[in-house]
Design a protein around this motif. Structure first.
Motif, short mmCIF file in Angstrom:
data_model
loop_
_atom_site.label_atom_id
_atom_site.label_comp_id
_atom_site.label_asym_id
_atom_site.label_seq_id
_atom_site.Cartn_x
_atom_site.Cartn_y
_atom_site.Cartn_z
N MET A 1 0.82 -1.21 0.00
CA MET A 1 0.00 0.00 0.00
C MET A 1 0.86 1.26 0.00
O MET A 1 0.54 2.25 -0.65
CB MET A 1 -0.92 -0.02 1.23
CG MET A 1 -1.92 1.13 1.25
SD MET A 1 -3.11 0.97 -0.10
CE MET A 1 -4.10 2.42 0.18
N ARG A 2 2.00 1.17 0.76
CA ARG A 2 2.88 2.32 0.84
C ARG A 2 3.47 2.64 -0.52
O ARG A 2 3.56 3.80 -0.93
CB ARG A 2 3.99 2.05 1.86
CG ARG A 2 4.95 3.22 2.02
CD ARG A 2 5.92 2.94 3.12
NE ARG A 2 6.61 1.66 2.90
CZ ARG A 2 7.49 1.11 3.76
NH1 ARG A 2 7.72 1.72 4.91
NH2 ARG A 2 8.06 -0.04 3.49
N TYR A 3 3.87 1.58 -1.26
CA TYR A 3 4.44 1.79 -2.59
C TYR A 3 3.38 2.32 -3.57
O TYR A 3 3.67 3.13 -4.45
CB TYR A 3 5.06 0.49 -3.11
CG TYR A 3 6.28 0.08 -2.34
CD1 TYR A 3 7.47 0.75 -2.49
CD2 TYR A 3 6.21 -1.00 -1.47
CE1 TYR A 3 8.60 0.36 -1.77
CE2 TYR A 3 7.32 -1.40 -0.75
CZ TYR A 3 8.52 -0.70 -0.91
OH TYR A 3 9.62 -1.09 -0.19
N PHE A 4 2.18 1.84 -3.40
CA PHE A 4 1.09 2.34 -4.28
C PHE A 4 0.88 3.83 -4.10
O PHE A 4 0.76 4.58 -5.07
CB PHE A 4 -0.20 1.58 -3.98
CG PHE A 4 -1.41 2.15 -4.67
CD1 PHE A 4 -1.65 1.87 -6.02
CD2 PHE A 4 -2.29 2.97 -3.99
CE1 PHE A 4 -2.75 2.41 -6.66
CE2 PHE A 4 -3.39 3.51 -4.64
CZ PHE A 4 -3.63 3.23 -5.97
N LEU A 5 0.83 4.29 -2.83
CA LEU A 5 0.64 5.71 -2.58
C LEU A 5 1.81 6.53 -3.11
O LEU A 5 1.63 7.64 -3.64
CB LEU A 5 0.46 5.94 -1.07
CG LEU A 5 -0.82 5.37 -0.46
CD1 LEU A 5 -0.82 5.59 1.05
CD2 LEU A 5 -2.05 5.98 -1.09
N LEU A 6 3.02 5.98 -2.99
CA LEU A 6 4.19 6.69 -3.49
C LEU A 6 4.13 6.84 -5.01
O LEU A 6 4.41 7.92 -5.56
CB LEU A 6 5.46 5.94 -3.05
CG LEU A 6 6.79 6.58 -3.48
CD1 LEU A 6 6.92 7.96 -2.84
CD2 LEU A 6 7.95 5.67 -3.06
N ILE A 7 3.80 5.73 -5.69
CA ILE A 7 3.69 5.79 -7.15
C ILE A 7 2.55 6.72 -7.58
O ILE A 7 2.68 7.51 -8.53
CB ILE A 7 3.47 4.37 -7.72
CG1 ILE A 7 4.69 3.49 -7.45
CG2 ILE A 7 3.15 4.42 -9.20
CD1 ILE A 7 4.50 2.03 -7.82
N TYR A 8 1.44 6.66 -6.86
CA TYR A 8 0.30 7.53 -7.17
C TYR A 8 0.68 9.00 -7.03
O TYR A 8 0.38 9.83 -7.89
CB TYR A 8 -0.87 7.19 -6.26
CG TYR A 8 -2.09 8.05 -6.47
CD1 TYR A 8 -2.96 7.79 -7.52
CD2 TYR A 8 -2.36 9.10 -5.62
CE1 TYR A 8 -4.07 8.59 -7.73
CE2 TYR A 8 -3.47 9.91 -5.81
CZ TYR A 8 -4.33 9.66 -6.88
OH TYR A 8 -5.43 10.44 -7.06
N ALA A 9 1.38 9.33 -5.94
CA ALA A 9 1.81 10.71 -5.73
C ALA A 9 2.78 11.15 -6.82
O ALA A 9 2.74 12.29 -7.31
CB ALA A 9 2.44 10.86 -4.35
#
Length: 214
Positions: A1-9
């Motif tokens: 989830m943390r990587y998803f938010l980072l990629i999304y940002a």
């Protein structure tokens, strides 16, 4: 989830960085994903063109071409739909002044046509008698013009034609639905309705006046 938010940002930052300056001045052409045919290959009128044997881009009509528009027969002669003439605009040529009188010959056939078109397009709001008591008033539309009001009676014919064509206030324009000749026919019939309400018995010939008083 943390990587998803980072990629999304990161994606959001990239998109804003590329498209976020939309509307600002820049010498660089904008990114255009869908050009929507903004730039097309075309020929300017009267420009040389080697494609045709005569070397010009604007070619005359092919022999036997059928024209799409027929002239309108007015009291001053035939007029084509694209001409700057009172029958097409309701105004005096080259001015914003409305013409006083209907440019079409007012005949029985024109009035019958005007009555038919009036009952189709105008009566739902203005009523069959033109007094503003159409079906739309019963449905809650209270702001409908009474065609027998003095200001409308005193309007030039061209102004009524212009209102039918392009609308006014809550009324939409009917230029797309009603041909030019039919709009003038409606104007002529509106004048008949007004005359039927505002005329005086003394204006009738004696034989008709006698029938009226029976």
């Amino acid at each position: 989830m943390r990587y998803f938010l980072l990629i999304y940002a990161l994606v959001v930052v990239v998109i804003v960085g590329i498209a976020g300056t939309r509307g600002s001045l820049s010498r660089k052409p904008p990114i255009e994903v869908f050009p929507d045919m903004d730039r097309q290959l075309k020929l300017r009128p009267q420009q040389p063109n080697a494609f045709f044997p005569n070397g010009i881009s604007s070619q005359p009509p092919v022999p036997g071409t059928v024209r799409r528009a027929s002239p309108i027969l007015t009291a001053a002669g035939p007029v084509l739909p694209f001409e700057d003439a009172p029958v097409n605009t309701g105004r005096l040529p080259g001015s914003t002044n409305f013409v006083e009188l209907n440019p079409l010959p007012v005949t029985g056939a024109l009035l019958r046509r005007g009555q038919e078109r009036f009952n189709i397009y105008c009566a739902p709001c203005h009523g069959p008698q033109g007094d503003g008591n159409g079906i739309t008033r019963k449905l809650g539309m209270t702001v409908v013009a009474n065609l027998h009001d003095q200001r409308i009676v005193e309007m030039p014919d061209g102004e009524i034609f212009h209102t039918i064509s392009y609308g006014k206030n809550l009324m939409q324009g009917y230029a797309a639905q009603i041909p030019v000749e039919d709009r003038w026919a409606i104007v002529a019939y509106v004048r008949v309705l007004q005359r039927s309400w505002l005329g005086h018995p003394e204006e009738l010939p004696p034989e008709l006046r006698a029938q009226l008083t029976r």
